[in-house]
Design a protein around this motif. Sequence first.
Motif, PDB file in Angstrom:
ATOM      1  N   MET A  12       0.835  -1.214   0.000  1.00  0.00           N
ATOM      2  CA  MET A  12       0.000   0.000   0.000  1.00  0.00           C
ATOM      3  C   MET A  12       0.863   1.256   0.000  1.00  0.00           C
ATOM      4  O   MET A  12       0.560   2.240  -0.688  1.00  0.00           O
ATOM      5  CB  MET A  12      -0.922  -0.005   1.230  1.00  0.00           C
ATOM      6  N   GLY A  13       1.937   1.210   0.777  1.00  0.00           N
ATOM      7  CA  GLY A  13       2.861   2.349   0.832  1.00  0.00           C
ATOM      8  C   GLY A  13       3.467   2.644  -0.528  1.00  0.00           C
ATOM      9  O   GLY A  13       3.579   3.805  -0.942  1.00  0.00           O
ATOM     10  N   VAL A  14       3.853   1.578  -1.234  1.00  0.00           N
ATOM     11  CA  VAL A  14       4.449   1.739  -2.568  1.00  0.00           C
ATOM     12  C   VAL A  14       3.431   2.360  -3.526  1.00  0.00           C
ATOM     13  O   VAL A  14       3.761   3.274  -4.296  1.00  0.00           O
ATOM     14  CB  VAL A  14       4.942   0.366  -3.104  1.00  0.00           C
ATOM     15  N   VAL A  15       2.179   1.890  -3.447  1.00  0.00           N
ATOM     16  CA  VAL A  15       1.122   2.415  -4.330  1.00  0.00           C
ATOM     17  C   VAL A  15       0.908   3.907  -4.062  1.00  0.00           C
ATOM     18  O   VAL A  15       0.885   4.730  -4.993  1.00  0.00           O
ATOM     19  CB  VAL A  15      -0.198   1.619  -4.122  1.00  0.00           C
ATOM     20  N   VAL A  16       0.803   4.255  -2.766  1.00  0.00           N
ATOM     21  CA  VAL A  16       0.572   5.658  -2.397  1.00  0.00           C
ATOM     22  C   VAL A  16       1.747   6.523  -2.863  1.00  0.00           C
ATOM     23  O   VAL A  16       1.571   7.598  -3.438  1.00  0.00           O
ATOM     24  CB  VAL A  16       0.367   5.786  -0.865  1.00  0.00           C
ATOM     25  N   SER A  17       2.962   6.014  -2.647  1.00  0.00           N
ATOM     26  CA  SER A  17       4.160   6.761  -3.047  1.00  0.00           C
ATOM     27  C   SER A  17       4.204   6.976  -4.551  1.00  0.00           C
ATOM     28  O   SER A  17       4.531   8.057  -5.033  1.00  0.00           O
ATOM     29  CB  SER A  17       5.418   5.998  -2.612  1.00  0.00           C
ATOM     30  N   THR A  18       3.867   5.931  -5.288  1.00  0.00           N
ATOM     31  CA  THR A  18       3.910   6.029  -6.751  1.00  0.00           C
ATOM     32  C   THR A  18       2.876   7.032  -7.259  1.00  0.00           C
ATOM     33  O   THR A  18       3.180   7.864  -8.116  1.00  0.00           O
ATOM     34  CB  THR A  18       3.639   4.633  -7.369  1.00  0.00           C
ATOM     35  N   TRP A  53       6.790  15.893  -7.328  1.00  0.00           N
ATOM     36  CA  TRP A  53       7.684  16.424  -8.361  1.00  0.00           C
ATOM     37  C   TRP A  53       7.318  17.870  -8.674  1.00  0.00           C
ATOM     38  O   TRP A  53       8.176  18.747  -8.757  1.00  0.00           O
ATOM     39  CB  TRP A  53       7.579  15.544  -9.618  1.00  0.00           C
ATOM     40  N   ARG A  54       6.018  18.128  -8.795  1.00  0.00           N
ATOM     41  CA  ARG A  54       5.547  19.485  -9.079  1.00  0.00           C
ATOM     42  C   ARG A  54       5.840  20.425  -7.907  1.00  0.00           C
ATOM     43  O   ARG A  54       6.277  21.556  -8.108  1.00  0.00           O
ATOM     44  CB  ARG A  54       4.025  19.475  -9.347  1.00  0.00           C
ATOM     45  N   TRP A  93       8.140  23.759  -7.910  1.00  0.00           N
ATOM     46  CA  TRP A  93       7.607  25.048  -7.451  1.00  0.00           C
ATOM     47  C   TRP A  93       8.522  25.646  -6.372  1.00  0.00           C
ATOM     48  O   TRP A  93       8.815  26.840  -6.383  1.00  0.00           O
ATOM     49  CB  TRP A  93       6.199  24.840  -6.900  1.00  0.00           C
ATOM     50  N   MET A  94       9.034  24.780  -5.449  1.00  0.00           N
ATOM     51  CA  MET A  94       9.891  25.259  -4.359  1.00  0.00           C
ATOM     52  C   MET A  94      11.227  25.782  -4.885  1.00  0.00           C
ATOM     53  O   MET A  94      11.751  26.783  -4.400  1.00  0.00           O
ATOM     54  CB  MET A  94      10.147  24.130  -3.342  1.00  0.00           C
ATOM     55  N   VAL A  95      11.740  25.113  -5.911  1.00  0.00           N
ATOM     56  CA  VAL A  95      13.016  25.560  -6.503  1.00  0.00           C
ATOM     57  C   VAL A  95      12.835  26.954  -7.095  1.00  0.00           C
ATOM     58  O   VAL A  95      13.665  27.846  -6.902  1.00  0.00           O
ATOM     59  CB  VAL A  95      13.502  24.546  -7.572  1.00  0.00           C
ATOM     60  N   PRO A 115      18.719  25.216  -3.947  1.00  0.00           N
ATOM     61  CA  PRO A 115      19.597  24.411  -4.819  1.00  0.00           C
ATOM     62  C   PRO A 115      19.019  23.002  -5.012  1.00  0.00           C
ATOM     63  O   PRO A 115      18.435  22.442  -4.073  1.00  0.00           O
ATOM     64  CB  PRO A 115      20.923  24.359  -4.051  1.00  0.00           C
ATOM     65  N   SER A 116      19.198  22.466  -6.211  1.00  0.00           N
ATOM     66  CA  SER A 116      18.638  21.129  -6.494  1.00  0.00           C
ATOM     67  C   SER A 116      19.308  20.036  -5.650  1.00  0.00           C
ATOM     68  O   SER A 116      18.755  18.946  -5.474  1.00  0.00           O
ATOM     69  CB  SER A 116      18.760  20.793  -7.977  1.00  0.00           C
ATOM     70  N   ALA A 117      20.520  20.297  -5.103  1.00  0.00           N
ATOM     71  CA  ALA A 117      21.200  19.317  -4.242  1.00  0.00           C
ATOM     72  C   ALA A 117      20.388  19.057  -2.969  1.00  0.00           C
ATOM     73  O   ALA A 117      20.498  18.003  -2.352  1.00  0.00           O
ATOM     74  CB  ALA A 117      22.585  19.797  -3.875  1.00  0.00           C
ATOM     75  N   ILE A 118      19.576  20.019  -2.554  1.00  0.00           N
ATOM     76  CA  ILE A 118      18.732  19.844  -1.360  1.00  0.00           C
ATOM     77  C   ILE A 118      17.358  19.325  -1.768  1.00  0.00           C
ATOM     78  O   ILE A 118      16.801  18.418  -1.158  1.00  0.00           O
ATOM     79  CB  ILE A 118      18.584  21.179  -0.593  1.00  0.00           C
ATOM     80  N   VAL A 119      16.814  19.902  -2.826  1.00  0.00           N
ATOM     81  CA  VAL A 119      15.453  19.554  -3.239  1.00  0.00           C
ATOM     82  C   VAL A 119      15.366  18.100  -3.729  1.00  0.00           C
ATOM     83  O   VAL A 119      14.419  17.381  -3.402  1.00  0.00           O
ATOM     84  CB  VAL A 119      14.948  20.535  -4.327  1.00  0.00           C
ATOM     85  N   GLY A 120      16.390  17.666  -4.463  1.00  0.00           N
ATOM     86  CA  GLY A 120      16.398  16.289  -4.999  1.00  0.00           C
ATOM     87  C   GLY A 120      16.256  15.244  -3.910  1.00  0.00           C
ATOM     88  O   GLY A 120      15.265  14.481  -3.888  1.00  0.00           O
ATOM     89  N   PRO A 121      17.213  15.180  -2.962  1.00  0.00           N
ATOM     90  CA  PRO A 121      17.092  14.203  -1.867  1.00  0.00           C
ATOM     91  C   PRO A 121      15.811  14.386  -1.058  1.00  0.00           C
ATOM     92  O   PRO A 121      15.204  13.426  -0.598  1.00  0.00           O
ATOM     93  CB  PRO A 121      18.316  14.479  -0.996  1.00  0.00           C
TER      94      PRO A 121
END
Lengths: 197, 169
Positions: B95-101, B108-109, B113-115, B121-127
Amino acid sequence: MVAAAFSALATMETEEAQIATGLRRRDPEVLDALIEQYQHRLLRYLIHLTGDRATAEDLFQETWIRVLEKGHQYDGKSKFATWLMTIAHNVAIDHLRKRRPVSLDEMRDSEDAAPFEPVAADPSPFEQVSALEDRTRIHAALEQIPTIFREVLVLRFQEQMKLEEIAKLINIPLATVKTRLYRGVQALRPTLQGGSK
Amino acid sequence: MNGHEHERAADLISRRDVEGISDTDVHWLESHLASCEDCASYELAMGSAQQAMRSFTVMASASLVESTRARVHARAAQLRESESRRYLIAISFAMGVVVSTLSAWVWWRVGGWMVERFSLPSAIVGPGLVLSWLLPVIFLGVVLVAFPESNFEGSLMHLVMKARQRGIQ
């Protein structure tokens, strides 16, 4: 006659298949019935194997726990008794390995082993005493022979197992079973001949 | 008379009572035993050993049987419980995998928007995005491993688990 034999075989297969299904489901009723049915045979085998009743009783319980845990591995194609004795054999070996790193041959019997109970009363007190003496003497002789021979003798003469079944159970070649049986009987021979004199 | 014949005789003596031997073998064995003292003596010893060992009987006490049954039942209950628990964890993970997917696109959006909005920096946003994506699974895993089954009493998952147990029985 063939039909009767086939019917007996079919009945056995059905019974073994039912046991296999029950074990896969860990059905408590099936386990209770199996404990009831095989209690004496299993304990007798373990006493002969370990030479000590207290240890045998511990291993008796451990064997049934193992039957519960490994029940899904029993396919119902072979006799349940053979499978049960195989489990008991492995439990006993594990126990001996844990206790001290020696082979089954080196295992010695403890002095506090409970004596075997006589089957039924003989007619006269003299015969009773005589029979008891014979049994005690043969039991003592059995205790003296190496466990590997004793185990084969027990499986053959008490459990009435086929040589091939014994080979499968102990996981040794058929020729070795025959040798052990031969040497086990030869080891008992002086005692048996002494009693007949 | 050679060694092979003695070996055959010993084999037939061993097999006669349980497996059974053919009539031909019976005749051969009888004639061999009549002429071979050693094999005849072995046959006698085999018969005596068999008779002596069958005279032994061992009785398991009622208390031993009862205590064994109690131990087996307790272990069976324990195994059923741990099996159900593994099932519960597997379902929760799925269920967790389904919700995450399903929520990946949203995260992602939000990340994009935060960037733009805060010039991160994308080095923080990515992780951070990956962590957010995995958060439901990690949370469920920690909860299930850390807390005993009784903590889920009355929950939907508990009901699913009990229904499965009834199905097994």
